[in-house]
Scaffold this active site. Structure first.
Site, mmCIF file in Angstrom:
data_model
loop_
_atom_site.group_PDB
_atom_site.id
_atom_site.type_symbol
_atom_site.label_atom_id
_atom_site.label_comp_id
_atom_site.label_asym_id
_atom_site.label_seq_id
_atom_site.Cartn_x
_atom_site.Cartn_y
_atom_site.Cartn_z
ATOM 1 C CB SER A 1 38.442 23.940 38.791
ATOM 2 O OG SER A 1 37.731 24.434 39.899
ATOM 3 C CE1 TYR B 1 34.901 26.474 37.199
ATOM 4 C CE2 TYR B 1 35.608 27.031 34.975
ATOM 5 C CZ TYR B 1 35.914 26.735 36.297
ATOM 6 O OH TYR B 1 37.223 26.677 36.697
ATOM 7 C CE LYS C 1 38.239 24.683 34.137
ATOM 8 N NZ LYS C 1 39.325 25.025 33.213
HETATM 9 C C1 WQD Z 1 35.104 32.184 48.177
HETATM 10 C C2 WQD Z 1 34.373 32.386 49.499
HETATM 11 C C3 WQD Z 1 32.033 32.805 49.234
HETATM 12 C C4 WQD Z 1 32.525 36.693 47.241
HETATM 13 C C5 WQD Z 1 35.123 29.912 42.623
HETATM 14 C C6 WQD Z 1 34.787 28.905 41.573
HETATM 15 C C7 WQD Z 1 35.932 27.953 41.419
HETATM 16 C C8 WQD Z 1 37.192 28.723 41.124
HETATM 17 C C9 WQD Z 1 37.465 29.741 42.211
HETATM 18 C C10 WQD Z 1 37.648 28.796 38.765
HETATM 19 C C11 WQD Z 1 33.019 31.684 49.540
HETATM 20 C C12 WQD Z 1 32.734 34.020 49.844
HETATM 21 C C13 WQD Z 1 32.771 35.467 47.857
HETATM 22 C C14 WQD Z 1 31.908 37.728 47.979
HETATM 23 C C15 WQD Z 1 31.821 36.300 49.903
HETATM 24 N N1 WQD Z 1 37.118 29.347 39.864
HETATM 25 N N2 WQD Z 1 32.430 35.295 49.172
HETATM 26 N N3 WQD Z 1 31.579 37.495 49.300
HETATM 27 O O1 WQD Z 1 33.207 30.088 45.036
HETATM 28 O O2 WQD Z 1 35.199 29.111 46.312
HETATM 29 O O3 WQD Z 1 35.292 29.265 43.851
HETATM 30 O O4 WQD Z 1 36.311 30.589 42.288
HETATM 31 O O5 WQD Z 1 38.243 27.749 38.698
HETATM 32 O O6 WQD Z 1 35.650 27.082 40.352
HETATM 33 O O7 WQD Z 1 33.675 28.163 42.025
HETATM 34 O O8 WQD Z 1 35.407 31.335 45.202
HETATM 35 O O9 WQD Z 1 35.988 33.666 45.717
HETATM 36 O O10 WQD Z 1 33.684 33.175 44.752
HETATM 37 O O11 WQD Z 1 34.205 32.515 47.123
HETATM 38 O O12 WQD Z 1 31.501 36.112 51.085
HETATM 39 O O13 WQD Z 1 31.637 38.859 47.465
HETATM 40 O O14 WQD Z 1 34.124 33.767 49.667
HETATM 41 O O15 WQD Z 1 30.768 32.590 49.857
HETATM 42 O O16 WQD Z 1 32.816 31.219 50.863
HETATM 43 P P1 WQD Z 1 34.675 29.916 45.191
HETATM 44 P P2 WQD Z 1 34.808 32.755 45.639
#
Ligand code: WQD
Length: 338
Positions: free
Chosen positions: A124, A149, A153
């Site tokens: 990741s 997590y 990785k």
């Molecule tokens: C994306 C953007 C949030 C939810 C995570 C893990 C990573 C991988 C992918 C496994 C950010 C914003 C999110 C919401 C929002 N997983 N957001 N409202 O955090 O980039 O990555 O998932 O491998 O390891 O860390 O993904 O989709 O949670 O967030 O505004 O209800 O959307 O702040 O900017 P992230 P995400």
């Protein structure tokens, strides 16, 4: 080629299984159904007309794993099985370290014992920690991740690197995913997390079908164009195409260790994603701006140079495709629930 897919009934794993079958590979799935459903096996069969061999147990179970290796003799492994909820990993670090590391140790021991020399590992972009600059290349510094997590990785990447050094016959691809989104065009496979989704796209999907009232946008004061977080969202079907190309590279070129980003090379903000979703589906997505989420970074997207140069990898699908496919899956899932 006969491929063992751990976590093969999960979101990415199930799309991988379909892609491998369509590539005329024979597959064997191991999944403990911790974060997946047995019905996905029926759906893989419905899409491909092939019912894969399936074993339900935890990959950490070395005895059961050895039975599979003796019986099935896989030539390659694609290792998806592992816990992956960032927030949960903060609350339950021991569960994450034990599960994610022990399952990898078990597989490596089987590779040594049974002459299986090809492994593709699901890593990741989280291993890059808080990026100092974007786009992130494979030479960008890996640093302590922002969660247990992410640490698992990072640790597994180091373990694979060290083990491959003493096993030059091993060919190991470490694929660093950015943000997988979208679903299979059939509407049969997709991401359907239990409870309230942590990730952006599954959350928007549930708002779109009326399961959730509105989207909370975590912060609009980042140093980005519209102030909201920027990520590299890659369609899951493109993501698994990258795995197929990596497997081909391992078996044909025998590169030893191969580390590669899988992303689109383009950053999309939260508000841009909302607009794209509304354009792709015609569904209004109401949202409220909320404070930043702890641990989030402002911007994170991939350099795709190495994937293109070393595997000829390019993405076929756009953010609009991912929104359309994700929504279609969610609608079909709601119908199946009734
Ligand atoms: C994306 C953007 C949030 C939810 C995570 C893990 C990573 C991988 C992918 C496994 C950010 C914003 C999110 C919401 C929002 N997983 N957001 N409202 O955090 O980039 O990555 O998932 O491998 O390891 O860390 O993904 O989709 O949670 O967030 O505004 O209800 O959307 O702040 O900017 P992230 P995400």
């Amino acid at each position: 080629m006969k491929v063992l897919v751990t976590g093969g009934l999960g979101f990415i794993g199930s799309h991988m299984c379909v892609s491998l079958i369509e590539n005329h590979d024979e597959i064997v799935i191991i999944d403990n159904l911790y974060n997946s459903k047995i019905d996905v096996l029926n759906r893989i069969e419905a899409i491909t007309k092939v019912r894969p061999t399936f074993y339900q147990f935890d990959v950490q179970d070395v005895n059961r794993l050895e039975e599979v290796f003796k019986k099935e003799k896989p030539e390659a492994i694609i290792h998806f099985a592992g816990y992956k909820a960032v927030g949960e990993s903060v609350a339950k670090p021991l569960m994450y370290y034990e599960n994610n590391l022990d399952s990898t140790f078990a597989l490596l021991k089987m590779m040594e014992k049974h002459g299986c020399n090809n492994l593709v590992f699901s890593s990741s972009a989280t291993v890059y920690g808080v990026p100092k600059e974007v786009p992130l290349t494979e030479d960008s510094p890996v640093q302590s991740a922002t969660s247990p997590y992410g640490e698992t990785k990072l640790m597994i990447e180091r373990i694979l690197t060290d083990v491959q050094k003493v096993h030059p016959e091993f060919n190991i691809a470490i694929l660093r995913y950015f943000n997988p989104v979208g679903a299979h065009k059939s509407g049969l496979l997709g991401e359907d997390p239990n409870g309230i989704p942590n990730n952006l796209m599954p959350y928007i999907n549930k708002v779109a079908v009326g399961e959730l009232d509105h989207l909370n946008v975590f912060g609009d004061d980042y140093s980005t164009e519209d102030g909201t977080g920027v990520r590299d969202y890659i369609h899951v079907v493109d993501l698994v195409k990258g795995h197929l190309l990596a497997l081909k590279k391992l078996s044909e070129e025998k590169p030893g260790l191969f580390i590669c980003n899988l992303g689109t090379g383009k950053g999309t903000s939260v508000l841009e994603m909302v607009k794209a979703y509304e354009k792709a589906t015609g569904i209004k997505i109401p949202y409220e701006i909320k404070p930043r989420r702890p641990g989030d970074v402002a911007e994170n997207y991939a350099s795709t140079e190495k994937a293109k140069k070393e595997m000829g990898f390019t993405c076929d699908y756009t953010i609009l495709d991912a929104c359309k496919d994700g929504y279609h899956f969610q609608v079909e899932e709601e119908k199946r629930r009734k």
